[in-house]
Design a protein around this motif. Sequence first.
Motif, PDB file in Angstrom:
ATOM      1  N   GLY A  85      35.869 -32.595   6.192  1.00  0.00           N
ATOM      2  CA  GLY A  85      35.751 -33.507   5.055  1.00  0.00           C
ATOM      3  C   GLY A  85      34.339 -33.569   4.499  1.00  0.00           C
ATOM      4  N   VAL A  86      33.583 -32.488   4.705  1.00  0.00           N
ATOM      5  CA  VAL A  86      32.192 -32.450   4.222  1.00  0.00           C
ATOM      6  C   VAL A  86      32.086 -31.397   3.101  1.00  0.00           C
ATOM      7  CG1 VAL A  86      29.796 -31.944   4.868  1.00  0.00           C
ATOM      8  CG2 VAL A  86      31.278 -33.205   6.434  1.00  0.00           C
ATOM      9  N   PRO A  87      31.776 -31.830   1.881  1.00  0.00           N
ATOM     10  CA  PRO A  87      31.722 -30.881   0.764  1.00  0.00           C
ATOM     11  C   PRO A  87      30.568 -29.883   0.880  1.00  0.00           C
ATOM     12  CG  PRO A  87      31.868 -33.143  -0.030  1.00  0.00           C
ATOM     13  CD  PRO A  87      31.601 -33.220   1.441  1.00  0.00           C
ATOM     14  N   LEU A  88      30.807 -28.709   0.267  1.00  0.00           N
ATOM     15  CA  LEU A  88      29.814 -27.636   0.227  1.00  0.00           C
ATOM     16  C   LEU A  88      29.253 -27.524  -1.196  1.00  0.00           C
ATOM     17  CD1 LEU A  88      28.441 -25.035   1.378  1.00  0.00           C
ATOM     18  CD2 LEU A  88      30.495 -23.789   0.641  1.00  0.00           C
ATOM     19  N   ILE A  89      27.929 -27.541  -1.287  1.00  0.00           N
ATOM     20  CA  ILE A  89      27.265 -27.373  -2.584  1.00  0.00           C
ATOM     21  C   ILE A  89      26.606 -25.996  -2.578  1.00  0.00           C
ATOM     22  CG2 ILE A  89      25.542 -28.301  -4.181  1.00  0.00           C
ATOM     23  CD1 ILE A  89      25.864 -31.034  -2.793  1.00  0.00           C
ATOM     24  N   ALA A  90      27.005 -25.149  -3.518  1.00  0.00           N
ATOM     25  CA  ALA A  90      26.365 -23.837  -3.666  1.00  0.00           C
ATOM     26  C   ALA A  90      25.180 -24.002  -4.606  1.00  0.00           C
ATOM     27  CB  ALA A  90      27.358 -22.832  -4.238  1.00  0.00           C
ATOM     28  N   SER A  91      24.118 -23.236  -4.372  1.00  0.00           N
ATOM     29  CA  SER A  91      22.931 -23.317  -5.223  1.00  0.00           C
ATOM     30  C   SER A  91      22.574 -21.922  -5.710  1.00  0.00           C
ATOM     31  CB  SER A  91      21.766 -23.912  -4.426  1.00  0.00           C
ATOM     32  OG  SER A  91      20.559 -23.803  -5.164  1.00  0.00           O
ATOM     33  N   ILE A  92      22.265 -21.816  -6.996  1.00  0.00           N
ATOM     34  CA  ILE A  92      21.950 -20.491  -7.555  1.00  0.00           C
ATOM     35  C   ILE A  92      20.670 -20.530  -8.391  1.00  0.00           C
ATOM     36  CG2 ILE A  92      24.369 -19.762  -7.570  1.00  0.00           C
ATOM     37  CD1 ILE A  92      24.318 -20.268 -10.657  1.00  0.00           C
ATOM     38  N   PHE A  93      20.038 -19.352  -8.515  1.00  0.00           N
ATOM     39  CA  PHE A  93      18.913 -19.213  -9.441  1.00  0.00           C
ATOM     40  C   PHE A  93      19.068 -17.890 -10.190  1.00  0.00           C
ATOM     41  CE2 PHE A  93      16.279 -15.874  -7.598  1.00  0.00           C
ATOM     42  CZ  PHE A  93      16.671 -15.847  -6.262  1.00  0.00           C
ATOM     43  N   GLY A  94      18.284 -17.731 -11.251  1.00  0.00           N
ATOM     44  CA  GLY A  94      18.333 -16.493 -12.028  1.00  0.00           C
ATOM     45  C   GLY A  94      17.079 -16.368 -12.879  1.00  0.00           C
ATOM     46  N   GLY A  95      16.877 -15.181 -13.434  1.00  0.00           N
ATOM     47  CA  GLY A  95      15.699 -14.953 -14.280  1.00  0.00           C
ATOM     48  C   GLY A  95      16.007 -15.104 -15.765  1.00  0.00           C
ATOM     49  N   THR A  96      17.314 -15.101 -16.088  1.00  0.00           N
ATOM     50  CA  THR A  96      17.752 -15.305 -17.479  1.00  0.00           C
ATOM     51  C   THR A  96      19.019 -16.160 -17.426  1.00  0.00           C
ATOM     52  OG1 THR A  96      19.238 -13.398 -17.443  1.00  0.00           O
ATOM     53  CG2 THR A  96      16.966 -12.969 -18.156  1.00  0.00           C
ATOM     54  N   PRO A  97      19.388 -16.796 -18.538  1.00  0.00           N
ATOM     55  CA  PRO A  97      20.645 -17.557 -18.538  1.00  0.00           C
ATOM     56  C   PRO A  97      21.836 -16.667 -18.199  1.00  0.00           C
ATOM     57  CG  PRO A  97      19.307 -18.144 -20.445  1.00  0.00           C
ATOM     58  CD  PRO A  97      18.612 -16.982 -19.792  1.00  0.00           C
ATOM     59  N   GLU A  98      21.799 -15.417 -18.677  1.00  0.00           N
ATOM     60  CA  GLU A  98      22.920 -14.497 -18.402  1.00  0.00           C
ATOM     61  C   GLU A  98      23.012 -14.204 -16.901  1.00  0.00           C
ATOM     62  OE1 GLU A  98      20.373 -13.834 -20.646  1.00  0.00           O
ATOM     63  OE2 GLU A  98      21.543 -14.654 -22.299  1.00  0.00           O
ATOM     64  N   GLU A  99      21.841 -14.086 -16.262  1.00  0.00           N
ATOM     65  CA  GLU A  99      21.853 -13.821 -14.821  1.00  0.00           C
ATOM     66  C   GLU A  99      22.405 -15.027 -14.051  1.00  0.00           C
ATOM     67  OE1 GLU A  99      18.604 -11.300 -13.235  1.00  0.00           O
ATOM     68  OE2 GLU A  99      18.359 -12.923 -11.787  1.00  0.00           O
ATOM     69  N   PHE A 100      22.020 -16.232 -14.481  1.00  0.00           N
ATOM     70  CA  PHE A 100      22.604 -17.435 -13.873  1.00  0.00           C
ATOM     71  C   PHE A 100      24.125 -17.376 -13.962  1.00  0.00           C
ATOM     72  CE2 PHE A 100      18.507 -19.696 -13.991  1.00  0.00           C
ATOM     73  CZ  PHE A 100      18.628 -20.563 -12.920  1.00  0.00           C
ATOM     74  N   ALA A 101      24.631 -17.009 -15.148  1.00  0.00           N
ATOM     75  CA  ALA A 101      26.085 -16.983 -15.349  1.00  0.00           C
ATOM     76  C   ALA A 101      26.732 -15.956 -14.422  1.00  0.00           C
ATOM     77  CB  ALA A 101      26.400 -16.661 -16.812  1.00  0.00           C
ATOM     78  N   GLU A 102      26.084 -14.807 -14.266  1.00  0.00           N
ATOM     79  CA  GLU A 102      26.628 -13.753 -13.409  1.00  0.00           C
ATOM     80  C   GLU A 102      26.668 -14.214 -11.937  1.00  0.00           C
ATOM     81  OE1 GLU A 102      28.119 -11.228 -14.094  1.00  0.00           O
ATOM     82  OE2 GLU A 102      27.947  -9.761 -12.479  1.00  0.00           O
ATOM     83  N   VAL A 103      25.579 -14.823 -11.499  1.00  0.00           N
ATOM     84  CA  VAL A 103      25.538 -15.316 -10.112  1.00  0.00           C
ATOM     85  C   VAL A 103      26.589 -16.418  -9.923  1.00  0.00           C
ATOM     86  CG1 VAL A 103      24.102 -16.329  -8.287  1.00  0.00           C
ATOM     87  CG2 VAL A 103      23.083 -14.753  -9.929  1.00  0.00           C
ATOM     88  N   ALA A 104      26.699 -17.299 -10.916  1.00  0.00           N
ATOM     89  CA  ALA A 104      27.691 -18.387 -10.816  1.00  0.00           C
ATOM     90  C   ALA A 104      29.090 -17.803 -10.668  1.00  0.00           C
ATOM     91  CB  ALA A 104      27.614 -19.272 -12.059  1.00  0.00           C
ATOM     92  N   ARG A 105      29.405 -16.830 -11.492  1.00  0.00           N
ATOM     93  CA  ARG A 105      30.744 -16.226 -11.460  1.00  0.00           C
ATOM     94  C   ARG A 105      31.045 -15.678 -10.052  1.00  0.00           C
ATOM     95  NH1 ARG A 105      32.785 -11.620 -11.706  1.00  0.00           N
ATOM     96  NH2 ARG A 105      30.849 -10.462 -12.003  1.00  0.00           N
ATOM     97  N   ILE A 106      30.057 -15.035  -9.461  1.00  0.00           N
ATOM     98  CA  ILE A 106      30.266 -14.413  -8.137  1.00  0.00           C
ATOM     99  C   ILE A 106      30.419 -15.479  -7.046  1.00  0.00           C
ATOM    100  CG2 ILE A 106      29.224 -12.902  -6.386  1.00  0.00           C
ATOM    101  CD1 ILE A 106      27.824 -11.458  -8.836  1.00  0.00           C
ATOM    102  N   VAL A 107      29.524 -16.468  -7.019  1.00  0.00           N
ATOM    103  CA  VAL A 107      29.595 -17.435  -5.900  1.00  0.00           C
ATOM    104  C   VAL A 107      30.744 -18.433  -6.077  1.00  0.00           C
ATOM    105  CG1 VAL A 107      27.119 -17.247  -5.420  1.00  0.00           C
ATOM    106  CG2 VAL A 107      27.954 -19.201  -6.715  1.00  0.00           C
ATOM    107  N   LEU A 108      31.197 -18.637  -7.304  1.00  0.00           N
ATOM    108  CA  LEU A 108      32.308 -19.584  -7.506  1.00  0.00           C
ATOM    109  C   LEU A 108      33.599 -19.075  -6.865  1.00  0.00           C
ATOM    110  CD1 LEU A 108      31.639 -20.836 -11.155  1.00  0.00           C
ATOM    111  CD2 LEU A 108      31.758 -22.260  -9.093  1.00  0.00           C
ATOM    112  N   ALA A 109      33.671 -17.766  -6.618  1.00  0.00           N
ATOM    113  CA  ALA A 109      34.853 -17.204  -5.942  1.00  0.00           C
ATOM    114  C   ALA A 109      35.000 -17.792  -4.537  1.00  0.00           C
ATOM    115  CB  ALA A 109      34.737 -15.688  -5.877  1.00  0.00           C
ATOM    116  N   ALA A 110      33.904 -18.287  -3.972  1.00  0.00           N
ATOM    117  CA  ALA A 110      33.957 -18.885  -2.622  1.00  0.00           C
ATOM    118  C   ALA A 110      34.483 -20.319  -2.646  1.00  0.00           C
ATOM    119  CB  ALA A 110      32.566 -18.864  -1.995  1.00  0.00           C
ATOM    120  N   ARG A 111      34.745 -20.841  -3.825  1.00  0.00           N
ATOM    121  CA  ARG A 111      35.284 -22.190  -4.018  1.00  0.00           C
ATOM    122  C   ARG A 111      34.434 -23.299  -3.376  1.00  0.00           C
ATOM    123  NH1 ARG A 111      39.896 -22.102  -6.509  1.00  0.00           N
ATOM    124  NH2 ARG A 111      41.158 -20.221  -6.521  1.00  0.00           N
TER     125      ARG A 111
END
Length: 324
Positions: free
Chosen positions: A101-127
């Motif tokens: 019952g303990v939530p998981l928070i994923a954290s991401i960084f990037g060098g451009t907004p597009e890179e943030f979006a790409e990293v988000a897309r990949i890590v969001l698959a882990a739910r």
Amino acid sequence: MKQPADVDLSITLCGVRLPNPFVLASGILGTSETLLEKAARLGAGAVTAKSAGLHPRAGHENPIVVDWGGGLINAVGLPNPGAHREAEVLAEAKARLAPLGVPLIASIFGGTPEEFAEVARIVLAARPDILEVNISCPNVHDEYGEPFAASCAGAVSVVEAVRPLCPIPLFVKLAPNVPNVGRIAADVVAAGADGITAINTMPGMVIDVESGRPVLTNRSGGLSGPALKPIAVRCVYEIAQAVPDVPIIGTGGVTTGNDAAEMIMAGATAVGVGSAVYYRGLDLFRPLCEELAAVVRHHGAKRVEQLRGLAHRSHGVPWKENKL
Ligand SMILES: Cc1cc2nc3c(=O)[nH]c(=O)nc-3n(C[C@H](O)[C@H](O)[C@H](O)COP(=O)(O)O)c2cc1C
């Protein structure tokens, strides 16, 4: 986890329930499913993974974290395994945390907004349950490599890139070294952010007078721990004024239950815990809960939620009368 019987410490962040407000901050235990699970079993209310970028990074050479007496200074250089490996580790962490019952928070960084979006897309698959964007990293398109967190436009550009593909609560982690943190909070919320994590570390430098050299290989780094707390409390207060209905994970120098109460009274819903793990050990979460429960009791309240924003109600009220 056993809670103090007479005080309800549970909170919700955008519909995500936490058994208590204490959130392991990003970068403190890396992204190891074993350590994240251990923090949860030891009583953390939620756990944040270390920030991940698109490609694997080794980070800086030692020394990367130094205790200088008033807190820590670090420049670890964002070491991480890259987004694809990160997603695998997060998926395993999620499987271990969900039954607790303990939530998981994923954290991401990037060098451009597009890179943030790409990293988000990949890590969001882990739910993960919440996605946090760490915008204290340099914007490679900026002439001076200024971090996204340094301006409203930079911060908003990341939210606009990530929001459309993020079906879970999106938190933006703000930096303290800006002239108006409330304005940045208001702009990222207007762009679609659901919550704010405040704050990341404060830039600083410590020099060893014996050798005459900065103590970190990177020379400058980020201050965390006790020295950061009043800065963090002020930022949380200003953000809560700017976006009163938006949940804040108040982070910076929280070492005791009293510190956590300060954050909550400034307007935070949850409280990040980072450097305190260094000072008190990973089994600090249960004692922190007891200490915070004692403050709730002292105010004659039953739920930690009742303390939230108390400092905002104190304008013009004689201090002895500032009651719930
Ligand atoms: C060694 C170290 C590594 C950190 N790495 C990250 C990171 O990867 N991403 C991030 O958003 N914040 C990172 N932080 C910042 C913390 O999450 C937190 O915002 C900051 O340390 C203030 O909280 P504290 O005083 O409780 O440590 C790091 C902090 C430390 C001390």
